[in-house]
Write a protein that holds these residues in place. Structure first.
Motif, short mmCIF file in Angstrom:
data_model
loop_
_atom_site.label_atom_id
_atom_site.label_comp_id
_atom_site.label_asym_id
_atom_site.label_seq_id
_atom_site.Cartn_x
_atom_site.Cartn_y
_atom_site.Cartn_z
N TYR A 1 1.93 -4.49 3.57
CA TYR A 1 3.11 -3.63 3.67
C TYR A 1 2.70 -2.19 3.37
O TYR A 1 1.80 -1.95 2.55
N ILE A 2 3.39 -1.23 3.97
CA ILE A 2 3.35 0.16 3.53
C ILE A 2 4.61 0.39 2.70
O ILE A 2 5.70 -0.05 3.07
N LEU B 1 0.82 -1.21 0.00
CA LEU B 1 0.00 0.00 0.00
C LEU B 1 0.85 1.26 0.00
O LEU B 1 1.73 1.44 0.87
N ASP B 2 0.59 2.14 -0.94
CA ASP B 2 1.18 3.48 -0.95
C ASP B 2 0.48 4.32 0.13
O ASP B 2 -0.64 4.00 0.55
N LEU B 3 1.13 5.40 0.55
CA LEU B 3 0.54 6.28 1.55
C LEU B 3 -0.14 7.49 0.92
O LEU B 3 -1.35 7.60 0.86
N ASP B 4 0.69 8.45 0.45
CA ASP B 4 0.17 9.75 0.01
C ASP B 4 -0.72 9.62 -1.21
O ASP B 4 -0.35 8.99 -2.21
N HIS B 5 -1.90 10.23 -1.12
CA HIS B 5 -2.92 10.25 -2.16
C HIS B 5 -3.57 8.90 -2.39
O HIS B 5 -4.45 8.76 -3.23
N ASP C 1 11.74 -6.02 -4.89
CA ASP C 1 12.96 -6.68 -4.45
C ASP C 1 13.19 -6.51 -2.96
O ASP C 1 13.92 -7.30 -2.35
N VAL C 2 12.56 -5.52 -2.34
CA VAL C 2 12.72 -5.32 -0.90
C VAL C 2 11.48 -5.78 -0.13
O VAL C 2 11.32 -5.48 1.05
N VAL C 3 10.58 -6.47 -0.82
CA VAL C 3 9.41 -7.07 -0.18
C VAL C 3 9.64 -8.57 -0.10
O VAL C 3 9.94 -9.21 -1.10
N LEU C 4 9.52 -9.13 1.09
CA LEU C 4 9.76 -10.56 1.26
C LEU C 4 8.51 -11.37 0.96
O LEU C 4 7.98 -12.10 1.79
N GLY C 5 8.03 -11.18 -0.26
CA GLY C 5 6.86 -11.92 -0.73
C GLY C 5 7.04 -12.28 -2.19
O GLY C 5 7.59 -11.50 -2.97
N GLN C 6 6.58 -13.45 -2.58
CA GLN C 6 6.67 -13.87 -3.98
C GLN C 6 5.79 -12.99 -4.85
O GLN C 6 4.64 -12.71 -4.52
N LYS D 1 6.66 -3.77 8.81
CA LYS D 1 6.64 -3.82 7.35
C LYS D 1 6.30 -2.45 6.76
O LYS D 1 5.29 -2.26 6.07
N VAL D 2 7.16 -1.47 7.04
CA VAL D 2 7.01 -0.10 6.54
C VAL D 2 8.25 0.25 5.74
O VAL D 2 9.33 0.43 6.29
#
Length: 460
Positions: free
Chosen positions: A223-224, A156-160, A266-271, A250-251
């Motif tokens: 994740y954020i 998930l993105d934050l701004d907007h 690449d920095v998210v530990l998910g397939q 997970k931010v």
């Protein structure tokens, strides 16, 4: 499962560190979540102290192994020497699964070359880097755990996307009521508007966001991921998730990106085949567009409208807001839940590991304008390759067929000028004539909207 494999040289230090990382990277069962919730008030410095202690014990490991082999009379047996030699060989051939401050988390060896074949995971620990093979192993393990709980990943993105922030100094005169505690609007804004003097900022959460997060957490590990600075990201995460139920550590912030001005999994530990992304900016996900759900931007503050070139008044200036039940987050929640349902459809069998959420997302998206055949008129620049334009590609992603020439099978002409030859043809042949916003609205709302709501105006 431990982060590192069992080894004769693995002292309690490696086990301690492995347990720490596993706690950071693993899914938790409800009982673990409850226990973790009770410990959320612990100071974050305790983790650093624990890791520093682990590192110090790791440094002393080789000395300890040799000391332990000495016999009472000071001599060392041939058998013990052989064991130490074998141990040393195993240390020498360590594959170095990861590093803390340049020190291997498995064998303790110090290296200055840890950046060549590893990725930084600073949001887990500021000095942590993991080797590519270890990342793949962790993702595989985490996916098995995820499939067992019948969940997917949601970034998930934050701004907007989830909220909108502005500086106090950028508030307009019409927005002054936001800082007046006696204004009647304060009751309606309670729980969604936050004044943050220490950041010289005010933040407005998007309508439906708390319900969205609560419901989505039943189907997704979340994740954020923001291009904002870490301090800002953590403060926004606290506003959205004060109990640290949804995101915990997970931010991911700007400093965690491996490419400038780009976000990456690449920095998210998910397939990747189990990841969905919500973001208002498509360009930052150039390598992961198949995972992406584009969000309509949330412009609550006037400064946000100005930033993106909108001349109309903002929601705050109008003392208005998005709909709770029909707004962007309520709409997209239905979409991600449907993708999740398709992914875990039991009629397709029980081999969940062989499925791809990107294919499910594509299938849902391609139903929006299925059966429509579109011709564009005065929408693309002269001599522009039509099928390379983002609106052409968007129409095809939504399930429409696009053409450069009109014929009887065409259902829609999308135009910016009612006076063009193709626009006049559409009127004469009783075809739908709509402006480009009709296509963009279908993309954000995931449905074909009434064409009469998007008439083409005379181009003066």
């Amino acid at each position: 499962m431990s982060l590192v494999d069992e080894s004769p040289v693995n002292s309690s230090s490696s086990d301690d560190f492995a347990a720490f990382l596993d706690a950071e990277l693993s899914d938790t069962n409800p009982q673990q979540e409850e226990e973790k919730q009770e410990s959320d008030d612990d100071d974050a410095d305790d983790n650093d102290d624990e890791i520093n202690a682990v590192i110090e014990r790791t440094k002393r490991r080789k000395i300890s192994v040799v000391d332990d082999t000495e016999e009472p009379n000071g001599s060392t047996s041939h058998i013990v020497q052989t064991e130490v030699t074998e141990t040393s060989v195993k240390v020498d051939i360590c594959i170095h699964p990861g590093f803390i401050g340049g020190m291997c988390i498995k064998c303790g060896e110090k290296t200055d070359d840890d950046t060549q074949s590893s990725v930084a995971f600073g949001y887990i620990h500021k000095d942590l880097r993991l080797a590519n093979d270890e990342i793949a192993r962790l993702r595989d393990r985490d996916l098995k755990n995820l499939l067992r709980h019948k969940k997917l990943y949601l970034v998930l993105d934050l701004d907007h996307t989830l909220l909108n922030s502005t500086r106090f100094s950028d508030l307009t005169q019409d927005e002054g009521y936001l800082l007046n505690p006696n204004d009647p609007m304060q009751d309606a804004l309670k729980g969604s508007l936050f004044k943050l003097p220490f950041m010289n900022m005010v933040t407005k959460l998007r309508p439906f966001v708390h319900t969205f997060l609560k419901e989505a957490s039943n189907y997704f590990e979340m994740y954020i991921y923001t291009m904002g600075e870490r301090a800002y990201a953590l403060e926004m995460a606290h506003l959205l998730d004060p109990g640290r139920v949804y995101f915990d550590s997970k931010v991911i912030a700007q400093g965690d990106c491996t490419q400038s001005h780009q976000k990456g999994l690449d920095v998210v530990l998910g397939q990747e085949n189990a990841v969905l992304i919500l973001d208002d900016t498509e360009q930052v996900w150039s390598k992961h567009k198949d995972n992406l759900i584009s969000m309509e931007r949330y412009h609550f503050f006037a400064s946000s409208c100005k930033q993106f070139g909108y001349e109309s008044k903002s929601l705050s200036e109008l003392r208005s807001d998005e709909s709770d039940t029909d707004g962007a987050l309520a709409t997209v929640l239905k979409v991600v839940k449907r993708v999740h349902s398709m992914f875990y459809d039991s009629e397709l069998g029980e081999n969940f590991a062989g499925r791809d959420a990107r294919q499910m997302l594509h299938a849902v998206r391609s139903e929006v304008l299925k059966g429509c055949k579109i011709v564009f008129s005065r929408v693309f620049p002269t001599k522009f390759q039509a099928d390379n334009h983002h609106l052409w590609m968007l129409a095809e992603r939504l399930g429409a067929t696009c053409s450069t020439e009109v014929d009887s099978s065409v259902t829609h002409v999308i135009s910016t000028d009612i006076g063009t030859e193709k626009s006049r043809w559409a009127i004469q042949e009783n075809k739908f004539l709509v402006e480009p916003r009709w296509l963009e609205a279908a993309n954000f709302l995931w449905q074909r909207l009434p064409e009469e709501s998007f008439p083409v105006k005379v181009n003066r």
